[in-house]
Design a protein around this motif. Structure first.
Motif, PDB file in Angstrom:
ATOM      1  N   HIS A  63       0.830  -1.212   0.000  1.00  0.00           N
ATOM      2  CA  HIS A  63       0.000   0.000   0.000  1.00  0.00           C
ATOM      3  C   HIS A  63       0.861   1.257   0.000  1.00  0.00           C
ATOM      4  CE1 HIS A  63      -2.951   2.993   1.430  1.00  0.00           C
ATOM      5  NE2 HIS A  63      -3.849   2.198   0.857  1.00  0.00           N
ATOM      6  N   LEU A  66       2.384   1.740  -3.406  1.00  0.00           N
ATOM      7  CA  LEU A  66       1.370   2.232  -4.331  1.00  0.00           C
ATOM      8  C   LEU A  66       1.144   3.724  -4.141  1.00  0.00           C
ATOM      9  CD1 LEU A  66      -0.678   1.453  -6.513  1.00  0.00           C
ATOM     10  CD2 LEU A  66      -2.330   0.961  -4.693  1.00  0.00           C
ATOM     11  N   GLU A  67       1.011   4.167  -2.905  1.00  0.00           N
ATOM     12  CA  GLU A  67       0.806   5.587  -2.625  1.00  0.00           C
ATOM     13  C   GLU A  67       1.984   6.419  -3.120  1.00  0.00           C
ATOM     14  OE1 GLU A  67      -1.711   7.173  -1.612  1.00  0.00           O
ATOM     15  OE2 GLU A  67      -2.954   5.969  -0.257  1.00  0.00           O
ATOM     16  N   LEU A  70       2.032   6.635  -6.985  1.00  0.00           N
ATOM     17  CA  LEU A  70       1.032   7.575  -7.488  1.00  0.00           C
ATOM     18  C   LEU A  70       1.482   9.011  -7.266  1.00  0.00           C
ATOM     19  CD1 LEU A  70      -2.235   5.811  -6.223  1.00  0.00           C
ATOM     20  CD2 LEU A  70      -1.506   6.060  -8.608  1.00  0.00           C
ATOM     21  N   SER A 178       2.473  -1.699 -10.275  1.00  0.00           N
ATOM     22  CA  SER A 178       1.478  -0.628 -10.202  1.00  0.00           C
ATOM     23  C   SER A 178       1.605   0.335 -11.374  1.00  0.00           C
ATOM     24  CB  SER A 178       1.637   0.150  -8.890  1.00  0.00           C
ATOM     25  OG  SER A 178       2.946   0.689  -8.791  1.00  0.00           O
ATOM     26  N   ARG A 184      -7.806   6.467  -7.655  1.00  0.00           N
ATOM     27  CA  ARG A 184      -7.675   7.438  -6.575  1.00  0.00           C
ATOM     28  C   ARG A 184      -8.515   7.073  -5.358  1.00  0.00           C
ATOM     29  NH1 ARG A 184      -3.156   9.577  -7.277  1.00  0.00           N
ATOM     30  NH2 ARG A 184      -3.739  10.973  -5.579  1.00  0.00           N
ATOM     31  N   GLU A 186      -9.852   5.046  -2.217  1.00  0.00           N
ATOM     32  CA  GLU A 186      -9.128   4.219  -1.263  1.00  0.00           C
ATOM     33  C   GLU A 186      -9.433   2.735  -1.450  1.00  0.00           C
ATOM     34  OE1 GLU A 186      -6.355   3.239   1.261  1.00  0.00           O
ATOM     35  OE2 GLU A 186      -6.737   5.318   0.632  1.00  0.00           O
ATOM     36  N   GLU A 188     -10.124   1.200  -4.216  1.00  0.00           N
ATOM     37  CA  GLU A 188      -9.367   0.742  -5.384  1.00  0.00           C
ATOM     38  C   GLU A 188      -7.905   0.490  -5.012  1.00  0.00           C
ATOM     39  OE1 GLU A 188     -10.524   2.696  -9.386  1.00  0.00           O
ATOM     40  OE2 GLU A 188     -10.779   4.255  -7.873  1.00  0.00           O
ATOM     41  N   LYS A 189      -7.339   1.421  -4.272  1.00  0.00           N
ATOM     42  CA  LYS A 189      -5.936   1.290  -3.893  1.00  0.00           C
ATOM     43  C   LYS A 189      -5.719   0.102  -2.963  1.00  0.00           C
ATOM     44  CE  LYS A 189      -5.653   5.709  -2.711  1.00  0.00           C
ATOM     45  NZ  LYS A 189      -5.084   6.997  -2.243  1.00  0.00           N
ATOM     46  N   LYS A 192      -5.821  -3.080  -4.999  1.00  0.00           N
ATOM     47  CA  LYS A 192      -4.579  -3.235  -5.750  1.00  0.00           C
ATOM     48  C   LYS A 192      -3.441  -3.662  -4.824  1.00  0.00           C
ATOM     49  CE  LYS A 192      -1.964  -3.047  -9.397  1.00  0.00           C
ATOM     50  NZ  LYS A 192      -2.104  -4.063 -10.467  1.00  0.00           N
TER      51      LYS A 192
END
Length: 323
Positions: A63, A66-67, A70, A178, A184, A186, A188-189, A192
């Motif tokens: 996570h 991923l953040e 992005l 990713s 965008r 939460e 969805e993230k 993933k």
């Protein structure tokens, strides 16, 4: 062949997204509590030693990656750079860290030099360049693909470019894919991150023999052995990683591949830490003091072996020091 070995790493079993995050609330709380109490040097070893928290730990890692990915794609923001300025008294304006951290441009320059079309680019590099990384993120793939695809000479090969870039890179501990994700929300993230966490492996000393048989590890060891030029960037010379890759056997003077008569190894040791100097000296030169007072070690004979240290960051090492 030129080989780039960079950074350090984290196994994680997959977690079905069908189980809601509420089911992991207790584990998340326990993860936070145990991290605060232990304050581990490396999250990799922490998760290797705490199997009950491994799944939720790799989920959190995925996570965060991923953040950060992005944020990088949108703002070119490096959180590590931001944290360096928080303690300063003067207000700091937000900067484009892509310019400060852009060591990728030196790689792109080497890959593309004298290549007039995609076929020449592929022919020159496909069996001559390899990146071996302990990182889970795919920022290297992202940067190389976007930059190479933006060059007009290769514009008609964008559909082939992604596969070409991927063929150059070995993730020895798995990766979090990713690259195509732009969600965008939460939920969805989180979904993933669940998917990506199943690809993450952590360092577990008791499973070194098993890990050595992994295809990625076999590929990495053979690449390092036969490489004529090796760049080691941001690597801490962890004992278990050294053993998995047989670094002493594959990079040191006595470990040069049978077809290699000249071998050059370049490594970074930011701020010249003696712990790294001694580890690198023992691995590369069989002499722990080799880099305590010197930056270059050379051994000649029937075969030429050269090893060079830079105490600068990766950008400045590639810009100023390494050939």
């Amino acid at each position: 062949m030129a080989t780039f070995l960079y950074n350090e790493s984290v196994n994680g079993g997959s977690i079905e997204f069908g189980k809601t995050i509420d089911a992991y609330a207790n584990n998340l709380s326990e993860l936070a509590n145990r991290l605060q109490k232990i304050n581990p040097v490396l999250i990799d070893y922490f998760l290797g030693e705490n199997e009950d928290l491994r799944d939720v730990g790799t989920l959190v890692i995925a996570h965060v990656i991923l953040e950060r990915t992005l944020d990088w794609k949108k703002n070119a923001n490096n959180e590590n750079r931001e944290s360096q300025t928080k303690s300063q008294t003067k207000p700091q304006t937000k900067r484009d860290h892509r310019k400060e951290d852009d060591w990728y441009k030196f790689i792109v320059d080497r890959l593309t030099r004298e290549c007039k079309n995609f076929d020449e680019l592929k022919e020159k590099n496909e069996n001559q360049v390899k990146f071996i990384t302990f990182n889970y993120d795919m920022s290297l793939e992202l940067e190389l693909y976007e930059r190479l695809s933006s060059i007009h000479l290769y514009a008609n090969a964008k559909d082939k470019m992604r596969a070409f870039v991927k063929s150059l890179i070995v993730h020895v501990y798995g990766y979090c894919d990713s690259l195509e994700f732009n969600g965008r929300e939460e939920k969805e993230k989180l979904q993933k991150a669940f998917e990506m966490s199943g690809s993450i492996k952590v360092i577990m000393p008791e499973k070194i023999d098993t890990r050595r048989a992994d295809g990625e590890m076999v590929d990495a060891r053979e690449t390092l052995k036969e490489a004529k030029i090796v760049y080691i960037l941001g690597y801490g010379f962890d004992d278990n990683n050294n053993a998995l890759l047989d670094l002493k056997e594959n990079l040191g003077f006595n470990g040069m591949g049978h077809s290699v008569t000249r071998k050059s190894v370049y490594f970074t040791n930011f701020e010249d830490r003696n712990l790294i100097n001694k580890k690198a000296g023992m691995i590369l030169c069989n002499y722990p003091s080799a880099f305590l007072n010197e930056n270059i070690y050379q051994k000649t004979g029937q075969r030429l072996f050269t090893c060079e240290k830079s105490t600068k960051n990766t950008f400045n090492a590639l810009a100023d020091d390494f050939d």
